[in-house]
Design a protein around this motif. Sequence first.
Motif, PDB file in Angstrom:
ATOM      1  N   GLY A   1      10.143  13.564   3.229  1.00 32.61           N
ATOM      2  CA  GLY A   1       9.188  14.746   3.451  1.00 32.61           C
ATOM      3  C   GLY A   1       9.422  15.595   2.101  1.00 32.61           C
ATOM      4  O   GLY A   1      10.379  15.909   1.336  1.00 32.61           O
ATOM      5  N   THR A   2       8.645  16.221   1.485  1.00 34.46           N
ATOM      6  CA  THR A   2       8.353  18.083   0.634  1.00 34.46           C
ATOM      7  C   THR A   2       7.530  18.940   1.079  1.00 34.46           C
ATOM      8  O   THR A   2       6.762  18.453   2.143  1.00 34.46           O
ATOM      9  CB  THR A   2       8.191  17.370  -0.881  1.00 34.46           C
ATOM     10  OG1 THR A   2       8.644  18.776  -1.615  1.00 34.46           O
ATOM     11  CG2 THR A   2       6.647  16.562  -1.207  1.00 34.46           C
TER      12      THR A   2
ATOM     13  N   TYR B   1       4.855  17.109   3.413  1.00 37.17           N
ATOM     14  CA  TYR B   1       4.387  16.227   2.917  1.00 37.17           C
ATOM     15  C   TYR B   1       4.531  14.936   3.171  1.00 37.17           C
ATOM     16  O   TYR B   1       6.292  14.801   2.064  1.00 37.17           O
ATOM     17  CB  TYR B   1       3.769  16.472   1.574  1.00 37.17           C
ATOM     18  CG  TYR B   1       2.150  17.268   1.719  1.00 37.17           C
ATOM     19  CD1 TYR B   1       2.382  18.589   1.886  1.00 37.17           C
ATOM     20  CD2 TYR B   1       0.993  16.301   1.313  1.00 37.17           C
ATOM     21  CE1 TYR B   1       0.886  19.486   2.435  1.00 37.17           C
ATOM     22  CE2 TYR B   1      -0.181  17.836   2.003  1.00 37.17           C
ATOM     23  CZ  TYR B   1       0.255  18.836   1.671  1.00 37.17           C
ATOM     24  OH  TYR B   1      -1.200  19.664   1.793  1.00 37.17           O
ATOM     25  N   TYR B   2       4.744  13.639   3.510  1.00 32.33           N
ATOM     26  CA  TYR B   2       5.323  12.878   3.198  1.00 32.33           C
ATOM     27  C   TYR B   2       5.075  11.630   2.589  1.00 32.33           C
ATOM     28  O   TYR B   2       3.756  10.839   3.109  1.00 32.33           O
ATOM     29  CB  TYR B   2       5.138  11.684   5.047  1.00 32.33           C
ATOM     30  CG  TYR B   2       6.494  12.950   5.692  1.00 32.33           C
ATOM     31  CD1 TYR B   2       5.908  14.075   6.350  1.00 32.33           C
ATOM     32  CD2 TYR B   2       7.662  12.984   5.882  1.00 32.33           C
ATOM     33  CE1 TYR B   2       6.592  14.886   7.129  1.00 32.33           C
ATOM     34  CE2 TYR B   2       8.151  13.346   6.689  1.00 32.33           C
ATOM     35  CZ  TYR B   2       8.035  14.725   7.049  1.00 32.33           C
ATOM     36  OH  TYR B   2       8.323  15.079   7.881  1.00 32.33           O
ATOM     37  N   CYS B   3       6.063  11.067   1.493  1.00 27.56           N
ATOM     38  CA  CYS B   3       5.356   9.510   1.077  1.00 27.56           C
ATOM     39  C   CYS B   3       5.356   8.719   2.235  1.00 27.56           C
ATOM     40  O   CYS B   3       6.200   8.161   2.611  1.00 27.56           O
ATOM     41  CB  CYS B   3       6.247   9.584  -0.330  1.00 27.56           C
ATOM     42  SG  CYS B   3       5.626   8.017  -1.048  1.00 27.56           S
ATOM     43  N   ALA B   4       4.426   7.707   1.887  1.00 28.81           N
ATOM     44  CA  ALA B   4       4.664   6.505   3.045  1.00 28.81           C
ATOM     45  C   ALA B   4       3.902   5.224   2.108  1.00 28.81           C
ATOM     46  O   ALA B   4       3.102   4.812   1.194  1.00 28.81           O
ATOM     47  CB  ALA B   4       3.887   6.894   4.180  1.00 28.81           C
ATOM     48  N   ALA B   5       4.888   3.674   2.918  1.00 24.53           N
ATOM     49  CA  ALA B   5       4.084   2.904   2.297  1.00 24.53           C
ATOM     50  C   ALA B   5       4.289   1.523   3.350  1.00 24.53           C
ATOM     51  O   ALA B   5       5.101   1.555   4.188  1.00 24.53           O
ATOM     52  CB  ALA B   5       5.554   1.860   0.732  1.00 24.53           C
ATOM     53  N   ASP B   6       3.753   0.407   3.010  1.00 25.70           N
ATOM     54  CA  ASP B   6       4.091  -1.120   3.775  1.00 25.70           C
ATOM     55  C   ASP B   6       3.207  -1.865   3.282  1.00 25.70           C
ATOM     56  O   ASP B   6       2.395  -2.192   2.029  1.00 25.70           O
ATOM     57  CB  ASP B   6       2.226  -0.559   5.033  1.00 25.70           C
ATOM     58  CG  ASP B   6       2.875  -1.622   6.059  1.00 25.70           C
ATOM     59  OD1 ASP B   6       2.740  -0.609   7.322  1.00 25.70           O
ATOM     60  OD2 ASP B   6       2.458  -2.543   6.252  1.00 25.70           O
ATOM     61  N   GLU B   7       4.399  -2.849   3.288  1.00 27.65           N
ATOM     62  CA  GLU B   7       3.908  -4.070   2.752  1.00 27.65           C
ATOM     63  C   GLU B   7       3.255  -5.165   3.853  1.00 27.65           C
ATOM     64  O   GLU B   7       2.984  -6.232   3.568  1.00 27.65           O
ATOM     65  CB  GLU B   7       5.449  -4.672   2.190  1.00 27.65           C
ATOM     66  CG  GLU B   7       6.120  -3.934   1.490  1.00 27.65           C
ATOM     67  CD  GLU B   7       7.794  -4.727   1.123  1.00 27.65           C
ATOM     68  OE1 GLU B   7       7.813  -5.044   0.178  1.00 27.65           O
ATOM     69  OE2 GLU B   7       8.430  -3.838   1.962  1.00 27.65           O
TER      70      GLU B   7
ATOM     71  N   HIS C   1       1.181  -1.013   0.023  1.00 30.07           N
ATOM     72  CA  HIS C   1       0.011  -0.096   0.195  1.00 30.07           C
ATOM     73  C   HIS C   1       0.734   1.206   0.129  1.00 30.07           C
ATOM     74  O   HIS C   1       2.064   1.017   0.469  1.00 30.07           O
ATOM     75  CB  HIS C   1      -0.509   0.156   1.243  1.00 30.07           C
ATOM     76  CG  HIS C   1      -1.325  -0.976   1.572  1.00 30.07           C
ATOM     77  ND1 HIS C   1      -2.507  -1.848   1.054  1.00 30.07           N
ATOM     78  CD2 HIS C   1      -0.931  -1.899   3.046  1.00 30.07           C
ATOM     79  CE1 HIS C   1      -2.424  -3.120   1.539  1.00 30.07           C
ATOM     80  NE2 HIS C   1      -2.260  -3.142   2.331  1.00 30.07           N
ATOM     81  N   MET C   2       0.205   2.502  -0.403  1.00 32.71           N
ATOM     82  CA  MET C   2       0.969   3.742  -0.636  1.00 32.71           C
ATOM     83  C   MET C   2       0.326   4.207   0.040  1.00 32.71           C
ATOM     84  O   MET C   2      -1.262   4.434  -0.755  1.00 32.71           O
ATOM     85  CB  MET C   2       1.812   3.567  -2.129  1.00 32.71           C
ATOM     86  CG  MET C   2       3.299   3.183  -2.003  1.00 32.71           C
ATOM     87  SD  MET C   2       4.016   2.927  -3.601  1.00 32.71           S
ATOM     88  CE  MET C   2       4.997   4.246  -2.941  1.00 32.71           C
ATOM     89  N   GLY C   3       1.171   5.674   0.137  1.00 31.65           N
ATOM     90  CA  GLY C   3       0.019   7.317   0.347  1.00 31.65           C
ATOM     91  C   GLY C   3       0.812   8.096   0.542  1.00 31.65           C
ATOM     92  O   GLY C   3       2.141   8.695   0.974  1.00 31.65           O
TER      93      GLY C   3
END
Length: 125
Positions: free
Chosen positions: A119-120, A93-99, A33-35
């Motif tokens: 982050g950006t 803003y941070y991009c995040a991911a989870d497996e 998942h990404m967000g």
Amino acid sequence: HVQLVESGGGSVQAGGSLRLSCAASGFTSPRYHMGWFRLAPGKEREGVAVIDSDGRERYADSVKGRFTISKDSAKSTLYLQMNSLRPEDTAMYYCAADERLPTVGSVSWVSVFDHYGQGTQVTVS
């Protein structure tokens, strides 16, 4: 290991648009998942948008109709198109991911995903 690198932040006037990008690498599972989550001074992390491993999208009420999340699997890149920006959208803003998670029950889960980038900054005046 999973690496996430965000880009595309900046300063914009209210009503303007920005597109954030997140280059991802290092996934060991084909399902992940990404967000995006954001963090503003004095506030808690807020899950903004998520796209789960089945392609389902969820958005925070505060950004529905204005932000769109998308993923280019071929490029392993996640995007966040932000339109009609407001001063209250100002945040890192941070991009995040989870497996690990089998599913994503709420957009708020993004803020506790296992991996996130540096982050950006997005500033709306």
